[in-house]
Design an enzyme around this catalytic site. Structure first.
Site, short mmCIF file in Angstrom:
data_model
loop_
_atom_site.label_atom_id
_atom_site.label_comp_id
_atom_site.label_asym_id
_atom_site.label_seq_id
_atom_site.Cartn_x
_atom_site.Cartn_y
_atom_site.Cartn_z
N ASN A 273 32.07 24.24 -2.19
CA ASN A 273 30.70 23.77 -1.57
C ASN A 273 29.87 24.76 -2.26
O ASN A 273 29.77 26.00 -1.90
CB ASN A 273 30.80 24.28 0.01
CG ASN A 273 29.68 23.86 0.82
OD1 ASN A 273 28.39 24.70 0.16
ND2 ASN A 273 29.36 23.48 2.18
N HIS B 261 25.86 27.83 -1.11
CA HIS B 261 25.55 29.22 -1.15
C HIS B 261 24.30 29.46 -1.85
O HIS B 261 23.60 29.91 -2.23
CB HIS B 261 26.91 29.99 -0.95
CG HIS B 261 27.48 29.46 0.31
ND1 HIS B 261 27.29 29.95 1.62
CD2 HIS B 261 28.82 28.58 0.45
CE1 HIS B 261 27.46 29.36 2.33
NE2 HIS B 261 28.37 28.90 1.93
N HIS C 259 25.70 19.81 1.38
CA HIS C 259 25.07 19.78 2.62
C HIS C 259 23.42 19.58 2.58
O HIS C 259 22.71 20.30 2.47
CB HIS C 259 25.42 20.75 3.23
CG HIS C 259 24.51 20.63 5.58
ND1 HIS C 259 25.60 20.87 6.26
CD2 HIS C 259 23.96 19.28 5.33
CE1 HIS C 259 24.76 20.75 7.51
NE2 HIS C 259 24.34 19.55 6.84
N ARG D 54 20.41 19.21 4.78
CA ARG D 54 20.13 19.55 5.96
C ARG D 54 18.90 18.64 5.64
O ARG D 54 18.06 18.60 4.98
CB ARG D 54 20.48 21.11 6.18
CG ARG D 54 21.16 21.73 6.13
CD ARG D 54 21.78 23.23 6.48
NE ARG D 54 20.96 23.43 7.78
CZ ARG D 54 22.11 23.94 8.85
NH1 ARG D 54 23.34 24.05 8.34
NH2 ARG D 54 21.84 23.98 9.99
N ARG E 205 17.25 24.00 3.78
CA ARG E 205 17.22 25.18 4.04
C ARG E 205 17.62 25.84 2.52
O ARG E 205 17.32 26.89 1.97
CB ARG E 205 17.83 25.98 5.31
CG ARG E 205 18.84 25.58 5.29
CD ARG E 205 19.88 26.48 6.06
NE ARG E 205 19.40 26.31 7.76
CZ ARG E 205 19.88 26.14 8.12
NH1 ARG E 205 21.02 27.72 8.61
NH2 ARG E 205 19.09 27.00 9.34
N GLU F 198 27.65 16.48 2.84
CA GLU F 198 27.07 16.97 4.07
C GLU F 198 26.00 16.75 4.59
O GLU F 198 25.41 16.30 4.12
CB GLU F 198 27.77 17.85 3.76
CG GLU F 198 29.01 18.96 4.93
CD GLU F 198 28.85 19.78 4.92
OE1 GLU F 198 28.39 20.31 5.10
OE2 GLU F 198 30.31 20.29 3.62
N THR G 145 26.94 25.64 9.84
CA THR G 145 27.42 24.76 10.35
C THR G 145 28.69 25.32 11.78
O THR G 145 30.13 25.69 11.08
CB THR G 145 28.52 23.23 10.02
OG1 THR G 145 27.58 22.58 8.59
CG2 THR G 145 28.51 21.83 10.52
N GLU H 151 38.21 16.14 8.99
CA GLU H 151 37.98 17.41 8.25
C GLU H 151 38.00 18.31 9.22
O GLU H 151 37.10 17.79 10.14
CB GLU H 151 36.16 17.85 7.46
CG GLU H 151 36.73 18.97 6.88
CD GLU H 151 35.27 19.51 5.91
OE1 GLU H 151 35.16 18.54 4.96
OE2 GLU H 151 35.25 20.77 5.61
N HIS I 132 35.51 25.52 6.04
CA HIS I 132 35.15 26.35 6.99
C HIS I 132 35.88 27.56 7.52
O HIS I 132 36.56 27.87 7.56
CB HIS I 132 34.43 26.14 8.26
CG HIS I 132 33.36 26.87 8.54
ND1 HIS I 132 32.13 26.25 8.65
CD2 HIS I 132 33.61 27.50 9.21
CE1 HIS I 132 31.42 26.36 9.31
NE2 HIS I 132 32.04 28.15 8.94
N1 PXP Z 1 32.81 22.43 5.27
C1 PXP Z 1 32.00 22.02 6.30
C2 PXP Z 1 31.67 20.52 6.51
C3 PXP Z 1 31.06 22.59 6.27
O1 PXP Z 1 30.04 22.89 7.00
C4 PXP Z 1 30.82 24.20 5.17
C5 PXP Z 1 29.67 25.10 5.39
O2 PXP Z 1 29.43 24.25 4.69
C6 PXP Z 1 32.49 23.67 5.17
C7 PXP Z 1 33.58 22.78 5.01
C8 PXP Z 1 32.02 25.84 3.99
O3 PXP Z 1 32.39 26.67 4.95
P1 PXP Z 1 32.50 27.96 3.97
O4 PXP Z 1 31.53 28.11 3.03
O5 PXP Z 1 32.89 28.98 5.20
O6 PXP Z 1 33.41 28.00 2.75
#
Ligand code: PXP
Length: 270
Positions: free
Chosen positions: A7, A10, A47, A49, A53, A74, A105, A155, A220
């Site tokens: 992901n 960040h 994602h 959004r 953001r 996402e 999320t 998921e 997550h």
């Molecule tokens: N899966 C989903 C559906 C998420 O919303 C997120 C966070 O954006 C992640 C995975 C990844 O989470 P993390 O950044 O805590 O590894």
């Protein structure tokens, strides 16, 4: 083999902190995504959004253009983003709940409450050749509802599991595995071990989803410490991991951070 989707939100968060609204800036999430792929990641997750953001429209367009692995978009189940996804055609969409005030999320989808609307979006996505995943808690009734609406994947939300594991980096490394949990049960001992209840919920959820014909991803809050413990959860196809990999990348670079995670994931036996 357990697959890794990285992901990259960040990276975009960091760029937007300095360059918000400019249409350019560093670091570049698309370049980072290509580095993740080169390091062996099996897919990239972003994602888009509603409040934009972090990831921007131009990012997802560029990702669709350049990614060679699987692109997982996402998204919230709202008309604007559904229309973008149908045009963009990622390989898969993961539908998530979205709240404006949240940092990330925070909970799973309430599939039961939103069954009709999710069914409609699931059909539209599948008709366009896009697979559908639903981000849900390991809850028996939510998993049944995900199966009813015909999603290809769920998921499993591992946030609660990660929270319970987080007793500090040292303790996290010493958390017990599935065998310990079984023997604790057999011995009738009190199950006071951190993370045990959430881990059991994930194990039961993965088995249930698999029995219903759903493919199972998880994500997550997963990190280099709690991953070994997550390996107790059967039937997993892919993990979506962001924060811990990007954080590690600050010290060792994106490529090595991805490789370190992949090395740990190789120990998964299903
Ligand atoms: N899966 C989903 C559906 C998420 O919303 C997120 C966070 O954006 C992640 C995975 C990844 O989470 P993390 O950044 O805590 O590894």
């Amino acid at each position: 083999m357990l697959k890794l989707g990285v992901n990259i939100d960040h990276i975009a968060t960091l760029r937007e902190a300095r360059y918000r609204g400019r249409g350019w800036g560093e670091p570049d999430p698309v370049a980072a995504a290509l580095t993740c792929e080169a390091a062996g990641a099996h897919g990239i997750t972003a994602h888009l959004r509603e409040d934009r953001r972090h990831i921007q429209d131009r990012d997802v367009r560029k990702l669709r253009e350049v990614l060679k692995t699987r692109f997982n978009l996402e998204m919230a189940n709202v008309p604007e983003i559904v229309a973008i996804a149908l045009k963009l055609k990622p390989d898969i969409v993961c539908i998530v709940p979205e709240r404006r005030q949240e940092v990330t999320t925070e909970g799973g989808l309430d599939v039961i409450a939103d069954e009709k609307a999710l069914m409609k979006t699931r059909k539209r996505m599948n008709d366009a050749g896009i697979e559908v995943s639903l981000f849900i808690a390991p809850d028996r009734r939510q998993i049944e509802a995900a199966s009813r609406i015909g999603a290809q994947f769920i998921e499993l939300h591992t946030g609660a599991f990660a929270e319970e594991c987080w007793a500090g980096p040292d303790e996290a490394l010493h958390l017990p595995g599935r065998a310990d949990l079984r023997s604790a049960k057999l011995a009738g001992k009190e199950r006071h071990l951190a993370g045990s209840i959430e881990l059991e919920r994930l194990i039961a959820g993965a088995e249930q989803a698999h029995a219903l014909g759903l493919k199972v991803n998880a994500g997550h809050g997963l990190n280099y410490q709690n991953l070994a413990r997550l390996h107790c959860v059967p039937r997993l196809v892919e993990l979506n991991i962001g924060h811990s990999i990007i954080s590690r990348a600050v010290a060792v670079g994106v490529g090595d951070a991805v490789k370190e995670m992949l090395r740990l994931m190789k120990k998964y036996r299903g």
